[in-house]
Enzyme design. Structure first.
Site, mmCIF file in Angstrom:
data_model
loop_
_atom_site.group_PDB
_atom_site.id
_atom_site.type_symbol
_atom_site.label_atom_id
_atom_site.label_comp_id
_atom_site.label_asym_id
_atom_site.label_seq_id
_atom_site.Cartn_x
_atom_site.Cartn_y
_atom_site.Cartn_z
ATOM 1 N NE ARG A 37 -4.299 -1.644 1.711
ATOM 2 C CZ ARG A 37 -5.204 -2.123 2.550
ATOM 3 N NH1 ARG A 37 -4.997 -2.090 3.845
ATOM 4 N NH2 ARG A 37 -6.330 -2.635 2.087
ATOM 5 C CE LYS A 194 -18.133 -19.524 8.193
ATOM 6 N NZ LYS A 194 -18.392 -18.855 9.468
ATOM 7 N N GLY A 351 -8.357 -10.061 -0.156
ATOM 8 C CA GLY A 351 -7.104 -10.329 0.546
ATOM 9 C C GLY A 351 -6.526 -11.703 0.242
ATOM 10 N N GLY A 374 -12.598 -4.839 1.405
ATOM 11 C CA GLY A 374 -14.011 -4.505 1.566
ATOM 12 C C GLY A 374 -14.574 -3.682 0.425
#
Ligand code: ADP
Ligand code: MG
Length: 393
Positions: A37, A194, A351, A374
């Site tokens: 980053r 999931k 990620g 996100g």
């Protein structure tokens, strides 16, 4: 979607430019363990500095409840200076206005953690004022923080003339190409642990893509919905009804859903246990599905060969543990080869997905790999990101 970029800023010599970057790097014992980053912030900060602006970088570290040294941007000032290749001055909030007034054109400063103000995450006008008082212009270069309407990511864009930084620009261009106005056929790979964390992603994608490839633990829930006995596999049995609805929505939207038909199973989850490759209908009661099988992986490669665009989020198997990375690595290499040949636009994010692509050694061959977690997922859900919307003119 139109927004202004660094090209639209005019003469910025001596102007104070507040630049929101995402410098929220992983830290271990106050040391940066991955500087991706920091490096991503370099083009915008260097360009503004080269153009003679006084560059004031706004960033957050972690989720501090109260200001504390372990969340200070002082921890990343030296590492950022190293990748930027020019001095970076750390400025705390007490000395903010005075220290900023002493800066010269071309200087770069990193301000203290924006989240040291409780109002940052509430988009509090008083905090926006505090930031805005320091600068003349605002640049948002933090796509990965754009899914939050915070003072430094959204509020400021309404208070000061606002521009997208180079990293933001690249991200928006790539994502637009992948789902905004893509070349068809479009394939999406959605994997990961999931279904519950990616319901909105799946629901949105079935209306957007021609092929939906479902892998990872979440495929087990879909297999269970189709009556497959998945043994001891990770499976959200309470969501089989929801999985059924997604399959029906895909049918109505003419989206072909690809579920694995052969799988790699084991009775123990550890590196290199005894494994079997079986048809999904042959999973034993004491076995776990830990990867997509080789036959299904080959069929998925053939699907990608017919496609022009690919978006990928989530590994196909438990890739951190050998040999359950095989399907992910193999399909990622196919996508990379097709991209190199020029027949596929490939965009990936998440990620674990980025970690898996690095493990496969192909991250550089994809058209674009998003470092946003996100924000990337919310974009895949078809949501408008507040930090991006605020740049829209
Ligand atoms: P991302 O971070 O890219 O969005 P996720 O966090 O949704 O991806 O999912 C990644 C996780 O899913 C990995 O830790 C991986 O081990 C796990 N996973 C993938 N397939 C399986 C499986 N068949 N059984 C259990 N876990 C799995
Ligand atoms: Mg993850």
């Amino acid at each position: 979607m139109t927004y202004k970029t660094l090209d639209d800023m005019g003469d910025i010599r001596g102007k104070r430019v507040l630049v929101r970057e995402d410098l929220n790097v992983p830290l271990s014992e106050a040391k940066v363990t991955d500087d991706t980053r920091l490096r991503a912030a370099v083009p915008t900060v260097a360009e503004l500095s080269d153009k003679g602006a006084i560059v004031l970088v706004l960033a957050h570290i972690g989720r501090p409840k109260v200001p504390s040294p372990e969340f200070s941007t002082a921890l990343v000032t030296k590492p950022f200076e190293a990748v930027l290749g020019r001095p970076v001055q750390y400025i705390d909030w007490e000395n903010g206005p005075k220290a900023v007034a002493a800066l010269q054109p071309g200087d770069v400063a990193l301000l203290e953690n924006t989240r040291f103000f409780g109002g940052e995450e509430k988009n509090d006008p008083a905090v926006i004022d505090r930031f805005a008082a320091l600068g003349d212009l605002y640049v948002n270069d933090a796509f990965s923080a754009a899914h939050r309407a915070h003072a430094s990511t959204e509020g400021l864009a309404h208070r000061l003339p606002a521009f997208a930084g180079r990293q933001m620009e690249a991200e928006l261009a790539a994502l637009g190409k992948a789902l905004g106005n893509p070349e068809h056929p479009v394939a999406a790979v959605v994997g990961g642990a999931k279904v519950s964390t990616k319901l909105d992603v799946l629901t949105h994608l079935v209306t957007k893509v021609d092929h939906l490839i479902i892998g990872g633990g979440m495929a087990n829930t879909f297999l269970a919905a189709r009556g497959v006995n998945v043994g001891k596999s990770l499976c959200e049995h309470d969501l089989t009804g929801t999985a059924e609805q997604i399959l029906e929505a895909a049918d109505r939207a003419n989206c072909t859903v690809h579920l694995p038909y052969d799988v790699v199973v084991a009775t123990e989850f550890r590196p290199n246990p005894p494994t079997r490759i079986v048809n999904v209908h042959e999973v034993g009661a004491d076995e776990m599905i830990l990867d997509v099988g080789p036959a299904a992986t080959e069929a998925l490669a053939d699907v990608l060969k017919t496609c022009r665009t690919l978006v990928w989020n989530g590994p196909l198997g438990a890739f951190e543990t050998a040999p359950f990375d095989a399907a992910t690595v193999s399909l990622a290499r196919t996508a990379a080869a097709l991209t190199r040949e020029g027949s596929l636009v490939s965009v990936a994010g998440g990620g674990d997905t980025v970690a898996a692509l690095n493990q496969a050694g192909v991250a550089d061959d994809f058209t674009f790999v998003s470092t946003a977690g996100g924000a990337f997922l919310e974009w895949m859900e078809g949501k408008e990101l507040p930090g991006v919307a605020a740049l829209n003119r």
